[in-house]
Design a protein around this motif. Sequence first.
Motif, short mmCIF file in Angstrom:
data_model
loop_
_atom_site.label_atom_id
_atom_site.label_comp_id
_atom_site.label_asym_id
_atom_site.label_seq_id
_atom_site.Cartn_x
_atom_site.Cartn_y
_atom_site.Cartn_z
N LEU A 107 41.82 46.83 27.09
CA LEU A 107 42.76 45.75 26.62
C LEU A 107 43.60 45.70 27.72
CD1 LEU A 107 43.41 44.19 24.09
CD2 LEU A 107 44.96 46.09 23.45
N PHE A 108 44.24 46.50 28.62
CA PHE A 108 45.39 46.29 29.57
C PHE A 108 44.74 45.40 30.53
CE2 PHE A 108 46.93 47.40 33.66
CZ PHE A 108 48.34 46.85 33.64
N PHE A 109 43.56 45.75 31.15
CA PHE A 109 43.16 44.97 32.11
C PHE A 109 42.42 43.71 31.88
CE2 PHE A 109 42.79 49.32 34.00
CZ PHE A 109 43.51 49.01 35.34
N GLY A 110 42.09 43.53 30.44
CA GLY A 110 41.73 42.06 29.96
C GLY A 110 42.87 41.42 29.88
N ILE A 111 43.74 41.75 29.51
CA ILE A 111 45.17 40.93 29.57
C ILE A 111 45.55 40.65 30.50
CG2 ILE A 111 47.73 40.79 28.69
CD1 ILE A 111 46.71 42.57 26.13
N LYS A 112 45.52 41.48 31.64
CA LYS A 112 46.04 41.15 32.90
C LYS A 112 44.97 40.05 33.71
CE LYS A 112 47.13 43.64 37.04
NZ LYS A 112 47.40 44.70 38.01
N GLN A 113 43.83 39.80 33.20
CA GLN A 113 42.90 39.00 33.84
C GLN A 113 43.17 37.53 33.42
OE1 GLN A 113 40.79 39.33 36.54
NE2 GLN A 113 41.31 41.47 36.73
N LEU A 114 43.73 37.65 32.01
CA LEU A 114 44.00 36.32 31.34
C LEU A 114 45.37 35.92 31.98
CD1 LEU A 114 42.46 37.08 27.90
CD2 LEU A 114 41.37 35.67 29.70
N ALA A 115 46.32 36.62 32.31
CA ALA A 115 47.65 36.24 32.51
C ALA A 115 47.80 35.42 33.65
CB ALA A 115 48.31 37.64 32.94
N PRO A 116 48.63 34.45 33.71
CA PRO A 116 48.78 33.52 34.97
C PRO A 116 49.02 34.43 36.25
CG PRO A 116 50.87 33.43 33.59
CD PRO A 116 49.94 34.27 32.97
N PRO A 117 48.79 33.54 37.28
CA PRO A 117 48.97 34.26 38.66
C PRO A 117 50.56 34.66 38.89
CG PRO A 117 48.34 31.96 39.06
CD PRO A 117 48.17 32.31 37.46
N GLN A 118 50.88 35.64 39.71
CA GLN A 118 52.14 36.08 40.02
C GLN A 118 53.08 34.89 40.65
OE1 GLN A 118 51.83 39.48 42.37
NE2 GLN A 118 51.80 40.80 40.42
N PRO A 119 54.17 34.72 40.61
CA PRO A 119 55.01 34.06 41.33
C PRO A 119 54.86 34.15 42.69
CG PRO A 119 56.23 35.13 39.59
CD PRO A 119 54.87 35.55 39.71
N HIS A 120 55.03 33.13 43.59
CA HIS A 120 54.89 33.29 45.01
C HIS A 120 55.99 34.08 45.74
CE1 HIS A 120 57.46 29.88 44.76
NE2 HIS A 120 57.99 30.15 46.00
N THR A 121 57.12 34.38 45.10
CA THR A 121 58.15 35.09 45.18
C THR A 121 57.96 36.55 45.31
OG1 THR A 121 59.26 34.83 43.09
CG2 THR A 121 59.79 33.18 44.89
N LEU A 122 56.91 36.89 44.65
CA LEU A 122 56.49 38.57 44.59
C LEU A 122 55.43 38.95 45.69
CD1 LEU A 122 56.32 39.08 40.85
CD2 LEU A 122 58.02 39.49 42.27
N ASN A 123 54.92 38.02 46.50
CA ASN A 123 53.97 38.53 47.67
C ASN A 123 54.97 38.99 48.79
OD1 ASN A 123 55.32 36.43 49.21
ND2 ASN A 123 53.43 35.21 48.85
N ARG A 124 54.14 40.10 49.54
CA ARG A 124 54.68 40.82 50.70
C ARG A 124 55.49 40.10 51.50
NH1 ARG A 124 53.82 46.07 51.54
NH2 ARG A 124 54.25 47.09 53.22
N GLU A 125 55.10 39.09 52.13
CA GLU A 125 55.78 38.18 53.13
C GLU A 125 56.97 37.83 52.66
OE1 GLU A 125 52.64 37.19 52.01
OE2 GLU A 125 51.32 38.41 53.84
N TRP A 126 57.27 37.18 51.42
CA TRP A 126 58.45 36.68 50.75
C TRP A 126 59.43 37.75 50.65
CZ3 TRP A 126 59.61 31.84 49.19
CH2 TRP A 126 60.93 31.57 48.64
N GLN A 127 58.79 39.08 50.45
CA GLN A 127 59.90 40.04 50.23
C GLN A 127 60.66 40.57 51.52
OE1 GLN A 127 60.99 41.69 47.29
NE2 GLN A 127 60.12 40.10 46.13
N GLU A 128 59.67 40.46 52.54
CA GLU A 128 60.05 40.81 54.04
C GLU A 128 61.05 39.89 54.47
OE1 GLU A 128 56.59 41.55 56.18
OE2 GLU A 128 56.12 43.50 55.02
#
Length: 149
Positions: A107-128
């Motif tokens: 159920l957890f991974f199924g909901i995670k697949q249906l969720a919208p993509p993460q915002p671009h401010t959460l990727n590694r390059e943006w954090q660095e």
Amino acid sequence: MFKSLTRTAIRYNSTVAKTAPRALSNAYIGNLESRWTSLPKEDQQSLIEELKVRQELPWQELTPAEKKAAYYISFGEWGPRKPLYGPGEQSKVFWGTAGLIVLSAVLFFGIKQLAPPQPHTLNREWQEASDEYLKSKNANPFSGYSQVQ
């Protein structure tokens, strides 16, 4: 005028043999483990009292059936010592718990697949890049921005 004081000797815990109550019949106390839970409470109490009277005698005078019945009443699996789970129920509990864990993971991974993509401010390059920007501004994550004077 003076009364003579006479002391009478009282013997406590006398070594004189007590009159032995008759032995309980094997039909009455035999196979007690299987019959105990189906006996009425009055019969259980009377059996306990009769065995208590018999146990006041020397242990060698008890019959093997009486010893076995006394042991079962004292330490048997009834009342508060009754096991929580019967035979075969432990495997049901284990497989039920394992099934619920697997179901929750699916159920957890199924909901995670249906969720919208993460915002671009959460990727590694943006954090660095944001860390470098804060270092250039002398940001202190514990007490706020440091003021260079």
